[in-house]
Design a protein around this motif. Sequence first.
Motif, short mmCIF file in Angstrom:
data_model
loop_
_atom_site.label_atom_id
_atom_site.label_comp_id
_atom_site.label_asym_id
_atom_site.label_seq_id
_atom_site.Cartn_x
_atom_site.Cartn_y
_atom_site.Cartn_z
N ALA A 1 19.22 132.68 -24.30
CA ALA A 1 18.72 133.82 -25.07
C ALA A 1 17.55 133.40 -25.96
O ALA A 1 16.56 134.12 -26.08
N ALA A 2 17.66 132.23 -26.58
CA ALA A 2 16.58 131.74 -27.44
C ALA A 2 15.32 131.47 -26.62
O ALA A 2 14.20 131.82 -27.04
N ASP A 3 15.48 130.84 -25.47
CA ASP A 3 14.33 130.54 -24.61
C ASP A 3 13.60 131.82 -24.19
O ASP A 3 12.37 131.92 -24.28
N SER A 4 14.37 132.79 -23.72
CA SER A 4 13.74 134.03 -23.23
C SER A 4 13.12 134.80 -24.40
O SER A 4 12.05 135.42 -24.23
N ALA A 5 13.75 134.76 -25.57
CA ALA A 5 13.20 135.47 -26.73
C ALA A 5 11.89 134.85 -27.19
O ALA A 5 10.93 135.56 -27.49
#
Length: 201
Positions: free
Chosen positions: A46-50
Motif C-alpha cells: 500500500a505504501a509503495d503504490s501510494a
Amino acid sequence: MTVRSRSDRGQAFPIYVVMVAGLLFLVFAFFAVGKASALRNGSQGAADSAALAAAQAARADFESGFIASLPENMLDAFLAAPFTAPCGEAQSFASDNDADVTSCTARYGPRRDSIKVEVEGREAVDSSVIPGTKRTFAKAKATAIIEFRCTWQALDFDNNNVQDLFIFSCGDAGMVEIVPSSPPPWSQVSKILFDVHLVDN
C-alpha cells in the motif's frame, strides 16, 4: 512383561495436557506471526503504490509550470521550485490496499524531488495469544523519486533573444523537441522528461 498401574497413567495425563496446550500455543503463535507478516507485506504494498501514485500525479501537474518556464529560459528555476505533494492521490491508492496514509511529505532538490508516504493498515493483528495485538496495526513507508533526467539546449533561430526551440536529450528514454509556442501534449513527453521510481527509505 511390565504392567503400568492406574496411578502411573494418572500421573502421565497432566503431562500430556501440558504438552498439548503447549503445542496449541505454538500453533496460535506461529499463526499470529504469519498474519502479522502478511499484514506487514500488505501495508508495504500500500505504501509503495501510494508513493508512486503521488509522484506520478505530481509529474502530471508539472505541465503548466514547465512549459511556462521555457520562453523565459527559467527551466533551472522551475526544477528547483517546490510543489504540493498530491496526498489525496496517495490516500486513494492506499485505501484501495486497505490502508490509510498517516504521513505524506515532499522534499525538494535542484533536479530531483521525492515524496515520502507512511501508511497504517486497517486490519489489526488481533492474536489471542499475544497481548496487545488487538490494537496493533501494520505500518510501512515508501519514498518515490521524481527525477528530471535530461540535458537540453535552446535555439534562437531569429536571433531576437527569444528561444524558438528546446531540444531535450534524455538518455535511454529518448529525445524531445519542444516549441514553446506550440508544445506537444504533456502526456507524450512527461514520462520521457521525468523518471518516477521507488527508492530505499
